[in-house]
Motif scaffolding. Structure first.
Motif, PDB file in Angstrom:
ATOM      1  N   LEU A 145      -8.529 -29.614  -3.399  1.00 58.71           N
ATOM      2  CA  LEU A 145      -9.592 -29.989  -2.740  1.00 58.71           C
ATOM      3  C   LEU A 145     -10.183 -31.399  -2.895  1.00 58.71           C
ATOM      4  O   LEU A 145     -11.242 -31.739  -2.459  1.00 58.71           O
ATOM      5  N   ARG A 146      -9.436 -31.912  -3.937  1.00 61.49           N
ATOM      6  CA  ARG A 146      -9.957 -33.311  -4.553  1.00 61.49           C
ATOM      7  C   ARG A 146     -10.216 -34.049  -3.435  1.00 61.49           C
ATOM      8  O   ARG A 146     -11.016 -35.128  -3.617  1.00 61.49           O
ATOM      9  N   GLU A 147      -9.137 -34.318  -2.494  1.00 65.79           N
ATOM     10  CA  GLU A 147      -9.501 -35.441  -1.522  1.00 65.79           C
ATOM     11  C   GLU A 147     -10.528 -35.515  -0.603  1.00 65.79           C
ATOM     12  O   GLU A 147     -11.077 -36.366  -0.045  1.00 65.79           O
ATOM     13  N   ARG A 148     -11.328 -34.229  -0.449  1.00 66.11           N
ATOM     14  CA  ARG A 148     -12.439 -34.184   0.050  1.00 66.11           C
ATOM     15  C   ARG A 148     -13.872 -34.259  -0.636  1.00 66.11           C
ATOM     16  O   ARG A 148     -14.908 -34.218  -0.323  1.00 66.11           O
ATOM     17  N   GLY A 149     -13.479 -34.828  -1.946  1.00 66.59           N
ATOM     18  CA  GLY A 149     -14.629 -35.014  -2.765  1.00 66.59           C
ATOM     19  C   GLY A 149     -15.119 -33.609  -3.377  1.00 66.59           C
ATOM     20  O   GLY A 149     -16.166 -33.650  -4.085  1.00 66.59           O
ATOM     21  N   ILE A 150     -14.366 -32.499  -3.108  1.00 65.90           N
ATOM     22  CA  ILE A 150     -15.177 -31.048  -3.713  1.00 65.90           C
ATOM     23  C   ILE A 150     -14.796 -31.199  -5.150  1.00 65.90           C
ATOM     24  O   ILE A 150     -13.708 -31.260  -5.571  1.00 65.90           O
ATOM     25  N   VAL A 151     -15.629 -30.736  -5.977  1.00 70.61           N
ATOM     26  CA  VAL A 151     -15.777 -30.459  -7.287  1.00 70.61           C
ATOM     27  C   VAL A 151     -15.468 -29.127  -7.656  1.00 70.61           C
ATOM     28  O   VAL A 151     -16.340 -28.284  -7.208  1.00 70.61           O
ATOM     29  N   VAL A 152     -14.533 -28.653  -8.376  1.00 67.57           N
ATOM     30  CA  VAL A 152     -14.204 -27.201  -8.691  1.00 67.57           C
ATOM     31  C   VAL A 152     -14.189 -27.110 -10.550  1.00 67.57           C
ATOM     32  O   VAL A 152     -13.240 -27.820 -10.746  1.00 67.57           O
ATOM     33  N   VAL A 153     -14.994 -26.503 -10.845  1.00 68.54           N
ATOM     34  CA  VAL A 153     -15.163 -25.938 -12.439  1.00 68.54           C
ATOM     35  C   VAL A 153     -15.281 -24.876 -12.770  1.00 68.54           C
ATOM     36  O   VAL A 153     -15.448 -23.913 -11.893  1.00 68.54           O
ATOM     37  N   ALA A 154     -14.588 -24.431 -13.968  1.00 64.77           N
ATOM     38  CA  ALA A 154     -14.932 -23.341 -14.531  1.00 64.77           C
ATOM     39  C   ALA A 154     -15.930 -23.179 -15.659  1.00 64.77           C
ATOM     40  O   ALA A 154     -15.930 -24.385 -16.371  1.00 64.77           O
ATOM     41  N   LEU A 155     -17.025 -22.307 -15.699  1.00 66.76           N
ATOM     42  CA  LEU A 155     -18.107 -22.495 -16.454  1.00 66.76           C
ATOM     43  C   LEU A 155     -18.689 -21.219 -17.083  1.00 66.76           C
ATOM     44  O   LEU A 155     -18.232 -20.148 -16.642  1.00 66.76           O
ATOM     45  N   HIS A 156     -18.348 -21.397 -18.391  1.00 66.85           N
ATOM     46  CA  HIS A 156     -18.934 -20.221 -19.205  1.00 66.85           C
ATOM     47  C   HIS A 156     -20.350 -20.121 -19.451  1.00 66.85           C
ATOM     48  O   HIS A 156     -21.045 -21.043 -19.879  1.00 66.85           O
ATOM     49  N   PRO A 157     -20.885 -18.985 -19.087  1.00 65.77           N
ATOM     50  CA  PRO A 157     -22.266 -19.086 -18.901  1.00 65.77           C
ATOM     51  C   PRO A 157     -23.101 -18.793 -20.514  1.00 65.77           C
ATOM     52  O   PRO A 157     -24.299 -18.659 -20.399  1.00 65.77           O
ATOM     53  N   GLY A 158     -22.113 -18.615 -21.634  1.00 67.10           N
ATOM     54  CA  GLY A 158     -22.620 -18.070 -22.901  1.00 67.10           C
ATOM     55  C   GLY A 158     -22.510 -16.715 -22.879  1.00 67.10           C
ATOM     56  O   GLY A 158     -22.255 -15.738 -21.981  1.00 67.10           O
ATOM     57  N   TRP A 159     -23.028 -15.961 -23.786  1.00 66.23           N
ATOM     58  CA  TRP A 159     -23.076 -14.547 -24.260  1.00 66.23           C
ATOM     59  C   TRP A 159     -24.310 -14.201 -23.696  1.00 66.23           C
ATOM     60  O   TRP A 159     -25.439 -14.232 -24.475  1.00 66.23           O
ATOM     61  N   VAL A 160     -24.650 -13.459 -22.519  1.00 66.30           N
ATOM     62  CA  VAL A 160     -25.780 -13.285 -21.865  1.00 66.30           C
ATOM     63  C   VAL A 160     -26.052 -11.837 -21.839  1.00 66.30           C
ATOM     64  O   VAL A 160     -25.280 -10.931 -21.618  1.00 66.30           O
ATOM     65  N   GLN A 161     -27.376 -11.725 -21.976  1.00 69.05           N
ATOM     66  CA  GLN A 161     -28.030 -10.012 -22.123  1.00 69.05           C
ATOM     67  C   GLN A 161     -27.813  -9.544 -20.424  1.00 69.05           C
ATOM     68  O   GLN A 161     -28.976  -9.636 -19.795  1.00 69.05           O
ATOM     69  N   THR A 162     -26.621  -9.274 -20.037  1.00 70.43           N
ATOM     70  CA  THR A 162     -26.610  -8.494 -18.610  1.00 70.43           C
ATOM     71  C   THR A 162     -25.989  -7.143 -18.959  1.00 70.43           C
ATOM     72  O   THR A 162     -25.655  -6.638 -19.943  1.00 70.43           O
ATOM     73  N   ASP A 163     -25.732  -6.316 -17.748  1.00 66.37           N
ATOM     74  CA  ASP A 163     -24.889  -5.226 -17.762  1.00 66.37           C
ATOM     75  C   ASP A 163     -23.469  -5.385 -18.698  1.00 66.37           C
ATOM     76  O   ASP A 163     -23.164  -4.499 -19.317  1.00 66.37           O
ATOM     77  N   MET A 164     -23.190  -6.693 -18.415  1.00 67.64           N
ATOM     78  CA  MET A 164     -21.603  -6.830 -18.707  1.00 67.64           C
ATOM     79  C   MET A 164     -21.819  -7.373 -20.270  1.00 67.64           C
ATOM     80  O   MET A 164     -20.881  -7.238 -21.207  1.00 67.64           O
ATOM     81  N   GLY A 165     -22.900  -8.322 -20.604  1.00 70.88           N
ATOM     82  CA  GLY A 165     -22.936  -8.720 -21.819  1.00 70.88           C
ATOM     83  C   GLY A 165     -23.494  -8.049 -22.838  1.00 70.88           C
ATOM     84  O   GLY A 165     -23.266  -8.132 -24.163  1.00 70.88           O
ATOM     85  N   GLY A 166     -24.483  -7.018 -22.464  1.00 72.07           N
ATOM     86  CA  GLY A 166     -24.952  -5.996 -23.439  1.00 72.07           C
ATOM     87  C   GLY A 166     -26.310  -6.611 -24.015  1.00 72.07           C
ATOM     88  O   GLY A 166     -26.658  -7.904 -24.011  1.00 72.07           O
ATOM     89  N   ALA A 167     -26.912  -5.820 -24.487  1.00 69.83           N
ATOM     90  CA  ALA A 167     -28.622  -5.926 -25.189  1.00 69.83           C
ATOM     91  C   ALA A 167     -28.403  -6.816 -26.315  1.00 69.83           C
ATOM     92  O   ALA A 167     -29.251  -7.692 -26.741  1.00 69.83           O
TER      93      ALA A 167
END
Length: 234
Positions: free
Chosen positions: A174-196
Motif C-alpha cells: 500500500l506504500r505507493e498510495r501513501g497508506i501507512v501500516v503499522v503493528a502496535l503493542h498496546p501495553g499490558w492492559v486491564q481487559t478481559d484478555m490482559g487480566g486484572a
C-alpha cells in the motif's frame, strides 16, 4: 467526502475504548463485532451519537463475513464514504496451553483470527481506503521473536509474530498510495484478555495508541511500535 474510522472487535476492551474516545472527539466510526445485537455498550453509544456510529456484524476470521461487510459499507456509511483509519483490533488468545498437549485446532484458530483475518480484511477494504490512510494492526510484544524469553501462550505469540510479517507485507503493498501500516503493542492492559493484574488501563493505552497513529508518517510504515511510540524488536 466523508471519512470514517473502522474498528474491529469493538464490543469490549480496547476496541470499545477506541470507539468511545473517537466519538468523543467528533469522529465517525464503523464499529464491528460478531454479535451486534448483544453489544449493549456499542448500541448505547450509537443512540448517544446518532449518525456518527454504525455497528455492523463481522467475524474477522470468516471470508463470507468479510465480504458482507464490504457489500454493506455503502449502505451503512454512505455511497461515497471512505475510510481514513482502520484499527484491526479483533483477536483471540487461547489460555492454558501446555507443551505436550498443543493442538492443531488452537493454532489454526489463532492464525485464522489474528493473522489471516486482518490481512484479508485490509486487502478487501483497500479500495475504500483514502490515499494516505492509516492501518493499525493491534499486535503484542509477545509476537517479538527477539523478546521471547520463555515458553508461554504459543498460539498467540506465533500468530502475533506472523501478524507482524503481514503488517510489513501490507506496508509494501500500500506504500505507493501513501497508506501507512503499522503493528502496535498496546501495553499490558486491564481487559478481559490482559487480566486484572495488568499495568495499564484501557483509557491510557488507547489515548497513547491514538497519539502514535496520529503522528505516523510514510517512513513509519511497516514498523513495530508500542503505545508510547517506542520501536520494538522483531
Amino acid at each position: 467526502m466523508t471519512h470514517w474510522t473502522l474498528v474491529t472487535g469493538a464490543n469490549r476492551g480496547l476496541g470499545l475504548e477506541f470507539v468511545r474516545q473517537l466519538l468523543a472527539d467528533g469522529a465517525r466510526v464503523v464499529a464491528t463485532c460478531r454479535q451486534p445485537g448483544k453489544a449493549t455498550a456499542l448500541n448505547t453509544l450509537a443512540a448517544e451519537y446518532p449518525g456518527h456510529l454504525k455497528v455492523l456484524p463481522l467475524d474477522v476470521g470468516d471470508a463470507r463475513s468479510r465480504d458482507e461487510l464490504v457489500r454493506e459499507w455503502p449502505l451503512a456509511a454512505g455511497e461515497n464514504a471512505r475510510i481514513g483509519v482502520v484499527i484491526n483490533n479483533a483477536g483471540v488468545l487461547h489460555s492454558g496451553e501446555r507443551f505436550g498437549t498443543l493442538s492443531a485446532d488452537t493454532l489454526e484458530d489463532s492464525l485464522r483470527i489474528n493473522v489471516t483475518g486482518p490481512l484479508l480484511l485490509t486487502q478487501a477494504l483497500a479500495p475504500l481506503l483514502i490515499d494516505g490512510a492509516r492501518v493499525a494492526n493491534l499486535s503484542s510484544q509477545l509476537g517479538s521473536i527477539a523478546g521471547t524469553s520463555r515458553f508461554g501462550t504459543p498460539s498467540y505469540a506465533i500468530s502475533k509474530a506472523a501478524q507482524n510479517m503481514a503488517t510489513v507485507q501490507l506496508a509494501h503493498a500500500l506504500r505507493e498510495r501513501g497508506i501507512v501500516v503499522v503493528a502496535l503493542h498496546p501495553g499490558w492492559v486491564q481487559t478481559d484478555m490482559g487480566g486484572a493484574q495488568a499495568r495499564e488501563v484501557p483509557e491510557d493505552s488507547v489515548a497513547g495508541l491514538r497519539r502514535v497513529i496520529a503522528g505516523l508518517g510514510i517512513d513509519d510504515s511497516g514498523g513495530f511500535l508500542d503505545w508510547t511510540g517506542a520501536a520494538l524488536p522483531w
